[in-house]
Write an enzyme that holds these catalytic residues in place. Structure first.
Site, PDB file in Angstrom:
ATOM      1  CB  CYS A  24      41.017  36.514  26.539  1.00  0.00           C
ATOM      2  SG  CYS A  24      39.408  37.319  26.526  1.00  0.00           S
ATOM      3  NE  ARG A  69      45.556  35.880  30.565  1.00  0.00           N
ATOM      4  CZ  ARG A  69      46.120  36.876  31.229  1.00  0.00           C
ATOM      5  NH1 ARG A  69      46.920  36.619  32.233  1.00  0.00           N
ATOM      6  NH2 ARG A  69      45.901  38.124  30.887  1.00  0.00           N
ATOM      7  CD1 TRP A  95      35.851  35.331  32.356  1.00  0.00           C
ATOM      8  CD2 TRP A  95      35.949  37.522  31.927  1.00  0.00           C
ATOM      9  NE1 TRP A  95      35.147  35.994  33.341  1.00  0.00           N
ATOM     10  CE2 TRP A  95      35.188  37.331  33.104  1.00  0.00           C
ATOM     11  CE3 TRP A  95      36.137  38.821  31.461  1.00  0.00           C
ATOM     12  CZ2 TRP A  95      34.629  38.384  33.812  1.00  0.00           C
ATOM     13  CZ3 TRP A  95      35.577  39.867  32.167  1.00  0.00           C
ATOM     14  CH2 TRP A  95      34.831  39.649  33.333  1.00  0.00           C
ATOM     15  CG  ASN A 112      44.076  39.682  27.313  1.00  0.00           C
ATOM     16  OD1 ASN A 112      42.974  39.794  27.845  1.00  0.00           O
ATOM     17  ND2 ASN A 112      45.207  39.723  27.996  1.00  0.00           N
ATOM     18  N   GLY A 113      41.751  41.975  26.045  1.00  0.00           N
ATOM     19  CA  GLY A 113      41.568  43.364  26.479  1.00  0.00           C
ATOM     20  C   GLY A 113      40.219  43.891  26.034  1.00  0.00           C
ATOM     21  CD  GLU A 143      39.919  35.034  50.988  1.00  0.00           C
ATOM     22  OE1 GLU A 143      39.426  36.027  50.443  1.00  0.00           O
ATOM     23  OE2 GLU A 143      40.468  34.112  50.352  1.00  0.00           O
ATOM     24  CE  LYS A 185      39.755  31.903  48.136  1.00  0.00           C
ATOM     25  NZ  LYS A 185      39.559  33.311  47.840  1.00  0.00           N
ATOM     26  CD  GLU A 204      36.542  33.017  44.599  1.00  0.00           C
ATOM     27  OE1 GLU A 204      37.336  33.174  45.521  1.00  0.00           O
ATOM     28  OE2 GLU A 204      36.789  33.398  43.438  1.00  0.00           O
ATOM     29  CG  HIS A 210      24.502  47.549  64.804  1.00  0.00           C
ATOM     30  ND1 HIS A 210      23.886  48.403  65.682  1.00  0.00           N
ATOM     31  CD2 HIS A 210      25.703  47.236  65.370  1.00  0.00           C
ATOM     32  CE1 HIS A 210      24.682  48.637  66.719  1.00  0.00           C
ATOM     33  NE2 HIS A 210      25.788  47.925  66.555  1.00  0.00           N
ATOM     34  CE  LYS A 235      45.290  32.756  40.384  1.00  0.00           C
ATOM     35  NZ  LYS A 235      44.401  32.871  41.542  1.00  0.00           N
TER      36      LYS A 235
HETATM   37  C1  F6R Z   1      39.182  35.448  44.912  1.00  0.00           C
HETATM   38  C2  F6R Z   1      40.147  36.036  44.009  1.00  0.00           C
HETATM   39  C3  F6R Z   1      39.923  37.433  43.566  1.00  0.00           C
HETATM   40  C4  F6R Z   1      41.272  38.173  43.428  1.00  0.00           C
HETATM   41  C5  F6R Z   1      41.040  39.565  42.830  1.00  0.00           C
HETATM   42  C6  F6R Z   1      42.316  40.376  42.787  1.00  0.00           C
HETATM   43  O1  F6R Z   1      39.516  34.146  45.256  1.00  0.00           O
HETATM   44  O2  F6R Z   1      41.077  35.405  43.598  1.00  0.00           O
HETATM   45  O3  F6R Z   1      39.063  38.121  44.407  1.00  0.00           O
HETATM   46  O4  F6R Z   1      41.856  38.265  44.693  1.00  0.00           O
HETATM   47  O5  F6R Z   1      40.519  39.430  41.545  1.00  0.00           O
HETATM   48  O6  F6R Z   1      43.275  39.748  42.012  1.00  0.00           O
HETATM   49  P1  F6R Z   1      44.796  40.155  42.098  1.00  0.00           P
HETATM   50  O7  F6R Z   1      45.283  39.781  43.440  1.00  0.00           O
HETATM   51  O8  F6R Z   1      45.456  39.391  40.999  1.00  0.00           O
HETATM   52  O9  F6R Z   1      44.863  41.647  41.886  1.00  0.00           O
END
Ligand code: F6R
Length: 609
Positions: free
Chosen positions: A2, A27, A74, A98-99, A482, A486, A489, A505, A604
């Site tokens: 959060c 966040r 969150w 937060n936590g 990747e 993307k 998500e 396979h 994030k």
């Molecule tokens: C996807 C994304 C997440 C982060 C993951 C790790 O677009 O952003 O998969 O890469 O949560 O986050 P960090 O790099 O902050 O440890």
């Protein structure tokens, strides 16, 4: 995960808190709230959903006061709802948290057995009860908090307001980030610099187990035992423009377009442009250690994990050193046996991801040297690692990581060259070639960004596929993963990334006319093999979108869409190949009407397990 903001001593405290929460919305964004002390009472307003809902309530009925706390949530314990939104107010005490409080079930039972009513489903409300009990006992905010902290287990950053103590605020952390900004006769406390930046560049980061107590214009730092400690105030460097959309519709789009510039900036500290050489002075201090390194482990989560997978190819091929990559959440629980003379690299944009941080601590326990590749300086990982490197990507606001990925790739390239050099495996000509290739990459990236229009136009068609398979080989395998991440998500569509050689396979069974196949096939040494994988997918009806090297007639014939990339070295291809995949996800998600910057259920910075 959060975001929390507190403000002490400002007439515009409500605005400061709301503006701060806006910058922290990345966040968490499922509910928000604010509590303000008006000198006599604490008043509170909360709303389910995005911050905008809270703002609408406050526009009708603003809160008055110079001191206040705010929160953007969150959800972990209890679904998003107004009753679960922070601040939690009990008696005369309001808190934001937060936590995660790990012993919340025991605390809940304990408080219930005392006859107290619990109003929400959260672990956080219990902190408000505990502080309230202690404030009643001790009559003092600081002593109350000192007595509460030992009762809490887990990770927590907390801000506290007390009705009986109108001029005071107290904040403490046991892990999650918390920093204090020192503005003129006022203080802003927040989970991230972003909330503080508009008011001051004088800040102090609280470390685990530290408390700040503020009384009007005075403040003191304490440890958990309430022993006063001295902490430095740092002056940080930034520019406001970093956190504006600068004319783009979304932060993510801005960050995608920023990538050539970010990539160039990420290289700056590590490259001597005049001599075409790699210079990593901080690492050179440990030259003997790097010389002796026999094994590298890279540990990360999500997109950072995929950059680590690319790193594995780079370190093995360029430096000739064995490298293993692990997902942090797996690594930390599989009792890893790290060999002596190894280096553990932790990659993390935020530097706060709980699993990666735990992996770092585990590696240190085993006596192995740790090196971080973070974007956020002063983050927990950055502070705890033995050696630090930085992505230098600038602030990344979009929840989906883009420019941090690119910048990790550039630092991993440079680091591979550095390692090769200290180990005596790198000719000067090879170093020059690597450096020149990296320096030329931003302009190649610019040219690939012109595919923005293609994806903007194609998004309506692309969004109607039932799913997407992304395929690549070698360094393009992690890029395929990747790309799929993307799309999942942002567009909430089924997408999978596969090593193209694995198709036969199992995954081939998925392919029909409803399935888009995104094939990464630049002309490298695996090109011919990739083409046969592509033929196989096409023969089963797969709708092939291929991404390859310029003027590849074969690829063009086999695909419904062919996107060409400039011809570059194998280690540069990932920088270019990932851009069309980012654009694809952005435009498909946008065409589906999703909130691209803040996708559902995500945040994030994942500071919980
Ligand atoms: C996807 C994304 C997440 C982060 C993951 C790790 O677009 O952003 O998969 O890469 O949560 O986050 P960090 O790099 O902050 O440890």
């Amino acid at each position: 995960m959060c975001g929390i903001v507190g403000c002490v001593g400002r007439d515009d405290a409500q605005d400061v808190i709301i503006k701060g929460l806006k910058s922290l919305e990345y966040r968490g964004y499922d509910s928000a709230g604010i509590a303000m002390h008006n000198g006599d009472y604490i008043n509170r307003t909360r709303a389910k959903g995005k911050l905008m809902n809270l703002e609408q309530k406050l526009a009708k009925d603003p809160l008055i006061g110079k001191n206040g706390i705010g929160h953007t949530r969150w959800a972990t314990h209890g679904p998003p709802s107004e009753k679960n939104a922070h601040p939690h107010s009990i008696g005369g005490v309001s808190i934001v948290h937060n936590g995660i409080i790990e012993n919340y079930l025991e605390l809940r039972d304990q408080l219930k057995s005392m006859g107290l009513d619990i109003y929400s489903d959260t672990d956080s409300e219990l902190i408000a009860h505990l502080v309230n009990i202690e404030v009643k006992k001790t009559g003092e905010l600081a002593s109350a908090v000192k007595n509460v902290i030992p009762q809490l287990e887990g990770a927590f950053a907390v801000l506290v307001l007390s009705e009986k103590h109108p001029d005071e605020m107290i904040a403490f952390t046991n892990g999650p980030p918390l920093l204090v900004g020192f503005a003129e006769e006022s203080f802003i406390i927040a989970s991230d610099l972003l909330a503080i930046m508009p008011y001051t560049n004088k800040v102090t980061y609280l470390s685990e187990g530290e408390i700040i107590y503020i009384n009007k214009t005075n403040y003191k730092f304490f440890n958990n035992d309430l022993k006063e400690i001295q902490k430095n105030i740092e002056t940080v460097d930034w520019s406001d423009e970093l956190v504006e959309k600068s004319g783009y519709s979304h932060f993510m789009l801005k960050e995608i377009f920023e990538q050539p510039r970010s990539m160039a900036k990420s290289l700056e500290p590590y490259i001597d442009v005049d001599n075409h050489s790699i210079t990593m002075p901080e690492l050179e201090k440990h030259a003997d250690f790097f010389k002796s390194v026999e094994q590298v482990y890279i540990i990360a989560c999500g997109t950072s994990f995929y950059s680590g997978m690319v790193g594995e190819y780079l370190i093995e091929k360029i430096a000739g050193v064995s490298c293993k990559v692990d997902i942090a959440s797996e690594f930390r629980y599989r009792e890893p046996k790290l060999i002596k003379n190894s280096l553990v690299i932790l990659i993390s944009q935020s530097g706060e991801t709980a699993d990666t941080l735990a992996a770092l601590r585990l590696a240190k326990e085993q006596g192995v040297k740790t090196m971080t590749l973070c974007n956020v300086q002063h983050s927990s990982m950055d502070r705890e690692s033995d050696i630090q490197t930085y992505m230098n990507a600038g602030v990344e606001i979009g929840v989906a990581s883009t420019k941090a990925f690119i910048c990790s790739l550039s630092v991993l390239n440079v680091f591979s060259g550095f390692l090769a050099k200290v180990k005596g495996n790198f000719e000067k000509s090879e170093e020059e070639k690597l450096v020149k290739a990296l320096l030329a990459t931003p302009s190649h990236m610019e040219s690939v960004l012109t595919y923005d229009k293609f994806f903007a136009d194609a998004a309506e068609r692309l969004k109607s596929y039932k799913g997407f398979l992304y395929m690549g080989r070698g360094v393009h395998f992690p890029i395929a993963l990747e790309g799929a991440l993307k799309l999942k998500e942002l567009a909430y569509m089924h997408a999978e990334g596969y090593a193209a050689g694995e198709m036969k396979h199992g995954p081939l069974a998925l392919i029909d006319e409803q399935m888009a196949v995104v094939m990464l096939a630049p002309q490298d040494d695996l090109y011919e093999k990739t083409i046969s994988n592509l033929e196989t997918a096409k023969a089963r009806g797969g709708q092939v979108i291929s991404i390859g090297t310029i003027q590849d007639k074969k690829l063009k014939e086999l695909s419904i869409n062919f996107l060409s990339l400039p011809e570059v070295d194998w280690n540069i291809n990932p920088f270019l190949a990932v851009i069309p995949l980012q654009l694809l996800s952005f435009h498909v998600a946008n065409a589906l009407g999703h909130d691209v910057d803040q996708p559902r259920n995500l945040a994030k910075s994942v500071t919980v397990e």
